[in-house]
Write an enzyme that holds these catalytic residues in place. Structure first.
Site, short mmCIF file in Angstrom:
data_model
loop_
_atom_site.label_atom_id
_atom_site.label_comp_id
_atom_site.label_asym_id
_atom_site.label_seq_id
_atom_site.Cartn_x
_atom_site.Cartn_y
_atom_site.Cartn_z
N PRO A 85 0.98 -1.06 0.12
CA PRO A 85 0.07 0.02 0.08
C PRO A 85 0.87 1.38 0.04
O PRO A 85 1.69 1.38 0.78
CB PRO A 85 -0.86 -0.01 1.37
CG PRO A 85 -0.03 -1.06 2.23
CD PRO A 85 0.62 -1.91 1.14
N ALA B 211 -3.74 3.83 1.86
CA ALA B 211 -4.55 3.81 2.86
C ALA B 211 -5.57 4.98 2.46
O ALA B 211 -5.34 5.93 2.08
CB ALA B 211 -3.84 4.32 4.00
N GLN C 178 -6.92 -0.67 1.74
CA GLN C 178 -6.51 -0.68 2.98
C GLN C 178 -7.35 0.43 3.99
O GLN C 178 -7.18 1.67 3.52
CB GLN C 178 -4.78 -0.19 3.04
CG GLN C 178 -4.09 -0.33 4.36
CD GLN C 178 -2.90 0.22 4.26
OE1 GLN C 178 -2.61 1.35 3.96
NE2 GLN C 178 -1.78 -0.67 5.01
N ALA D 284 -0.11 -0.45 11.33
CA ALA D 284 1.13 -0.33 11.33
C ALA D 284 1.58 1.31 11.20
O ALA D 284 0.68 2.17 11.18
CB ALA D 284 1.76 -0.99 9.91
N TYR E 75 0.01 4.98 13.15
CA TYR E 75 -1.46 5.55 12.90
C TYR E 75 -2.36 4.73 14.15
O TYR E 75 -1.76 4.16 14.90
CB TYR E 75 -1.93 5.19 11.66
CG TYR E 75 -0.88 5.97 10.54
CD1 TYR E 75 -0.90 7.25 10.40
CD2 TYR E 75 -0.04 5.16 9.86
CE1 TYR E 75 0.01 8.11 9.54
CE2 TYR E 75 1.02 5.83 8.82
CZ TYR E 75 0.72 7.32 8.67
OH TYR E 75 1.53 7.95 8.08
N GLY F 240 12.46 -3.18 2.01
CA GLY F 240 13.60 -3.36 1.51
C GLY F 240 13.86 -4.60 0.83
O GLY F 240 15.00 -5.10 0.57
N GLY G 131 7.04 -2.11 -2.46
CA GLY G 131 6.65 -0.73 -2.48
C GLY G 131 7.08 0.07 -3.35
O GLY G 131 6.80 0.46 -4.57
N ARG G 132 8.46 0.74 -3.15
CA ARG G 132 9.06 1.54 -3.98
C ARG G 132 9.16 0.84 -5.48
O ARG G 132 9.38 1.72 -6.50
CB ARG G 132 10.32 2.03 -3.31
CG ARG G 132 9.95 3.10 -2.11
CD ARG G 132 11.08 3.40 -1.31
NE ARG G 132 11.28 2.23 -0.47
CZ ARG G 132 12.38 1.85 0.30
NH1 ARG G 132 13.03 2.97 0.77
NH2 ARG G 132 12.44 0.68 1.10
C1 LIG Z 1 5.08 6.91 -1.14
C2 LIG Z 1 4.99 5.67 -0.29
C3 LIG Z 1 3.74 5.89 0.40
C4 LIG Z 1 3.30 4.89 1.53
N1 LIG Z 1 1.86 4.89 1.85
C5 LIG Z 1 1.61 3.66 2.61
C6 LIG Z 1 0.28 3.67 2.91
O1 LIG Z 1 -0.64 4.27 2.42
N2 LIG Z 1 -0.02 2.53 4.06
C7 LIG Z 1 1.03 1.66 4.25
O2 LIG Z 1 0.51 0.87 5.20
N3 LIG Z 1 2.36 1.93 3.95
C8 LIG Z 1 2.59 2.82 3.36
N4 LIG Z 1 4.05 2.96 2.89
C9 LIG Z 1 4.80 1.85 3.17
C10 LIG Z 1 4.95 0.99 2.14
O3 LIG Z 1 3.73 0.10 2.08
C11 LIG Z 1 6.26 -0.01 2.52
O4 LIG Z 1 5.70 -0.84 3.74
C12 LIG Z 1 7.39 0.53 2.52
O5 LIG Z 1 7.42 1.18 1.26
C13 LIG Z 1 8.42 -0.69 2.48
O6 LIG Z 1 8.51 -1.23 1.34
P1 LIG Z 1 9.48 -1.33 0.33
O7 LIG Z 1 11.07 -1.16 0.77
O8 LIG Z 1 9.48 -2.20 -0.76
O9 LIG Z 1 9.35 0.07 -0.61
C14 LIG Z 1 4.37 3.96 1.86
C15 LIG Z 1 5.35 4.05 1.47
C16 LIG Z 1 5.82 4.95 0.34
C17 LIG Z 1 7.37 4.74 -0.22
#
Ligand SMILES: Cc1cc2nc3c(=O)[nH]c(=O)nc-3n(C[C@H](O)[C@H](O)[C@H](O)COP(=O)(O)O)c2cc1C
Length: 370
Positions: A24, A57, A99, A176, A179, A296, A317-318
């Protein structure tokens, strides 16, 4: 080992076509009321190769808001906007969970019609937030009365029903990231003396009540919960996270939810003496449903954790921001586009729907041809 990510995965009643989940991510490109539109539908549809998409979210109520231009899920317009997104993902053969989010203390009166944010205890989040007067420290939130907590539980239920009306395949409860639900879980933000504070069992009560409420609409096996035991955003801390999170996860196991979405510590989260890392493996023994590891990961690490049975699926995510066709790139071992953090939030197409794919995307052609 190389096919592990592409074997089907069971998630409650659903069979997912692969083990690659889109995490998300708030991208703050909804309209001013939090309603999603065509550009958002295009963004998600581009990423429908994921075995499962978890939506960014969505605030469950006006008091749950903490970010301008993030989507809501409590009005008819919100439902109509999300329906466009969900239909577009389904047309591409994808699956998507909503979410559900309440920011609690991670907000500011200018986003809340002038009201102070609410929280388990009157302890301000660490850090600063954009206000009409520029960046300011987070305000000290108003402590929720015991009777008010049930009202928020009910609001989660209404948002869950709205998610169903919009056509989502299930819901993920955002517990998580610092919040509201996380604020109830952890001792650094919860010093209550009522049934929602004190022992870890009490601090888990709000989460469990939310799950029970949402399950009335979805059934337990279409519910996931995201947890981040090591995340230090907004000053989150707990006196004994091992006990707290094993209690929370054991309770969720008893309830029979579909999955836990477990966030690993990111750079900067772990402090000297911390013990909580490798969270998916650490808490795996407490949960028999699907475990999604997050944080990561790249292809190699994802294959390794699935091979070691530390997790069933991995979310990205990213990497998904920058690579709409991430699964296909993984499958073919193709190079990845680099994500650009400057365009993560706000704006339009740039850094949102314009990352290149290996093959022209059918949904892109469809939109261009209109
Ligand atoms: C731009 C951005 C927005 C995010 N928004 C949310 C969100 O709305 N809800 C959530 O649970 N995590 C959010 N996260 C966290 C990601 O879901 C994820 O846990 C985090 O980026 C680590 O994963 P990654 O290393 O694959 O990027 C966000 C992360 C990024 C980079």
């Amino acid at each position: 080992m190389s096919n592990l990510l592409f074997s089907p995965a069971r998630m409650g009643p659903l069979e997912l076509s692969n083990r690659i989940v889109m995490a998300p991510m708030a991208r703050t490109r909804a309209d001013g009321e939090g309603v999603m539109g065509n550009i958002n539908a295009q963004y998600y549809a581009q990423r429908a190769q994921a075995g499962l998409i978890v939506s960014e979210a969505s605030w469950i109520s006006p008091m749950g808001k903490g970010l301008s231009h993030s989507p809501g899920l409590f009005s008819m317009n919100h439902v109509a906007g999300w329906k466009r997104v969900v239909d577009a993902v389904h047309e591409q053969g994808g699956r998507i969970f909503a979410q559900l989010w309440h920011c609690g203390r991670v907000s500011t009166p200018s986003l809340l019609g002038g009201e102070l944010p609410v929280a388990p205890s009157p302890i301000a989040a660490f850090g600063r937030i954009m206000t009409p007067d520029g960046f300011r420290n987070f305000p000290v939130p108003r402590m929720l009365e015991t009777e008010e907590v049930g009202k928020i539980v009910a609001e989660f239920g209404i948002a869950a029903q709205n998610a169903k009306n919009a056509g989502f395949d299930g819901v993920e409860i955002h517990a998580a990231g610092g919040y509201l639900i996380d604020q109830f879980l952890q001792t650094g933000s919860n010093v209550r003396r009522d049934p929602y504070g004190g022992l870890s069992a009490n601090r888990c009560r709000f989460l469990f009540e939310v799950v029970e409420e949402v399950a009335k609409i979805w059934g337990k096996d279409r519910i996931g919960v995201k947890l981040s035991p090591s995340n230090r955003d907004f000053g989150m801390i707990d006196a004994d996270p091992q006990i707290l999170f094993s209690k929370a996860i054991s309770g969720l196991e008893e309830m029979g939810i579909a999955y836990i979405h477990m966030m690993e510590p990111l750079d900067g989260d772990l402090k000297e003496g911390d013990v909580l890392k490798d969270n998916a493996q650490r808490f795996r023994p407490y949960f028999r449903g699907a475990m999604i590891a997050n944080g990561g990961f790249d292809k190699g690490k994802a294959e390794m954790i699935i091979d070691n049975e530390g997790a069933d699926l991995v979310s990205f995510g990213r990497l998904f921001i920058a690579n709409p066709d991430l699964p296909e790139r993984f499958r073919l071992n193709k190079p990845l586009n680099e994500p650009d953090p400057d365009t993560f939030y706000d704006g339009g197409e740039a850094g949102y729907t314009d990352y290149p794919t290996l093959e022209p995307h059918p949904y892109l052609r469809l939109v261009e041809g209109e």
